[in-house]
Motif scaffolding. Structure first.
Motif, PDB file in Angstrom:
ATOM      1  N   ASP A  82     -21.741 -31.854 -15.606  1.00 19.02           N
ATOM      2  CA  ASP A  82     -20.970 -31.036 -14.671  1.00 19.02           C
ATOM      3  C   ASP A  82     -20.778 -31.750 -13.331  1.00 19.02           C
ATOM      4  O   ASP A  82     -19.683 -31.790 -12.785  1.00 19.02           O
ATOM      5  CB  ASP A  82     -21.667 -29.689 -14.466  1.00 19.02           C
ATOM      6  CG  ASP A  82     -20.847 -28.745 -13.619  1.00 19.02           C
ATOM      7  OD1 ASP A  82     -19.661 -28.535 -13.931  1.00 19.02           O
ATOM      8  OD2 ASP A  82     -21.407 -28.220 -12.621  1.00 19.02           O
ATOM      9  N   ARG A  83     -21.837 -32.349 -12.811  1.00 16.87           N
ATOM     10  CA  ARG A  83     -21.773 -33.062 -11.535  1.00 16.87           C
ATOM     11  C   ARG A  83     -20.788 -34.233 -11.595  1.00 16.87           C
ATOM     12  O   ARG A  83     -20.064 -34.506 -10.650  1.00 16.87           O
ATOM     13  CB  ARG A  83     -23.172 -33.553 -11.152  1.00 16.87           C
ATOM     14  CG  ARG A  83     -23.260 -34.141  -9.763  1.00 16.87           C
ATOM     15  CD  ARG A  83     -24.679 -34.543  -9.379  1.00 16.87           C
ATOM     16  NE  ARG A  83     -25.162 -35.688 -10.126  1.00 16.87           N
ATOM     17  CZ  ARG A  83     -26.103 -35.655 -11.067  1.00 16.87           C
ATOM     18  NH1 ARG A  83     -26.699 -34.516 -11.366  1.00 16.87           N
ATOM     19  NH2 ARG A  83     -26.485 -36.743 -11.697  1.00 16.87           N
ATOM     20  N   LEU A  84     -20.750 -34.920 -12.743  1.00 19.27           N
ATOM     21  CA  LEU A  84     -19.908 -36.109 -12.890  1.00 19.27           C
ATOM     22  C   LEU A  84     -18.530 -35.828 -13.478  1.00 19.27           C
ATOM     23  O   LEU A  84     -17.710 -36.743 -13.579  1.00 19.27           O
ATOM     24  CB  LEU A  84     -20.616 -37.138 -13.772  1.00 19.27           C
ATOM     25  CG  LEU A  84     -21.945 -37.664 -13.241  1.00 19.27           C
ATOM     26  CD1 LEU A  84     -22.630 -38.517 -14.289  1.00 19.27           C
ATOM     27  CD2 LEU A  84     -21.726 -38.452 -11.961  1.00 19.27           C
ATOM     28  N   GLY A  85     -18.289 -34.594 -13.888  1.00 17.58           N
ATOM     29  CA  GLY A  85     -16.998 -34.273 -14.501  1.00 17.58           C
ATOM     30  C   GLY A  85     -16.871 -34.839 -15.906  1.00 17.58           C
ATOM     31  O   GLY A  85     -15.780 -35.184 -16.350  1.00 17.58           O
ATOM     32  N   LEU A  86     -17.980 -34.909 -16.628  1.00 17.27           N
ATOM     33  CA  LEU A  86     -17.987 -35.424 -17.993  1.00 17.27           C
ATOM     34  C   LEU A  86     -18.339 -34.286 -18.954  1.00 17.27           C
ATOM     35  O   LEU A  86     -18.510 -33.143 -18.539  1.00 17.27           O
ATOM     36  CB  LEU A  86     -18.989 -36.580 -18.109  1.00 17.27           C
ATOM     37  CG  LEU A  86     -18.693 -37.780 -17.206  1.00 17.27           C
ATOM     38  CD1 LEU A  86     -19.820 -38.811 -17.292  1.00 17.27           C
ATOM     39  CD2 LEU A  86     -17.357 -38.423 -17.552  1.00 17.27           C
TER      40      LEU A  86
END
Length: 186
Positions: free
Chosen positions: A56-60
């Motif tokens: 979620d933090r990395l957009g993955l």
């Protein structure tokens, strides 16, 4: 140290003299160039499956397998103090990037990943945020845990909107600034 800009004002850049220049960049190319000014050291290469919080933090996508490594840029080989600490996430199909980094240390990781995977980067998304350093990062900078930092999360996407490389960088707050200038066009 103060910074004065016409029609903008004056701001404090540092409360004490820190013995080095602050870097200020006005475009994305400058940020990429900033990273390449300093020697790179790769550490802690590991395979992992992305948990929900990291994805979620990395957009993955949670559950994807990635290779993560720590990319530390230092002031110079003679002065190995850390300038930026970056966690880089690549997919297993780009594993050869790690070998290329040793041979072509001045190339950007995305350039090497494009070459290895055959994917072309057509979009870069960057998110800048003020945060505190994780303990592992503050140890590298030799500062107390939870020291202020600038975090930059970058995603390099191909034409289908798929991530080729993702990264999370930490800069010491008082050593890095990023400014954006917008001009109205007639």
């Amino acid at each position: 140290m103060f910074e004065r800009k016409a029609h903008v004002g004056t701001r404090v850049k540092a409360r004490t003299r820190i013995g080095r220049f602050l870097n200020e960049y006005n475009d994305i190319r400058g940020i990429d160039h900033y990273g390449n000014l300093y020697p790179r050291h790769i550490q802690n290469v590991e395979r992992l499956v992305l948990n929900e919080e990291t994805a979620d933090r990395l957009g993955l996508i949670p559950g994807e397998e990635v290779i993560r490594f720590k990319n530390i840029r230092v002031a110079s080989e003679r002065h190995p103090e850390a300038v930026v600490v970056t966690y880089v996430y690549i997919y297993p199909n780009a594993l050869e990037v790690l070998d290329l980094i040793k041979k072509r240390s001045d190339d950007l990781i995305i350039t090497l990943a494009e070459e290895v995977t055959g994917q072309e980067c057509v979009e870069v998304k960057q998110a800048f945020s003020a945060t505190t350093m994780p303990k592992e990062v503050s140890d590298i900078f030799h500062v107390p845990a939870n020291s202020p930092s600038l975090r930059i999360i970058r995603n390099y996407y191909d034409s289908r909107g798929l991530s080729i490389v993702a990264s999370e960088s930490f800069h010491m707050a008082e050593r890095f600034s990023f400014s954006v200038r917008s001009v109205k066009r007639s």
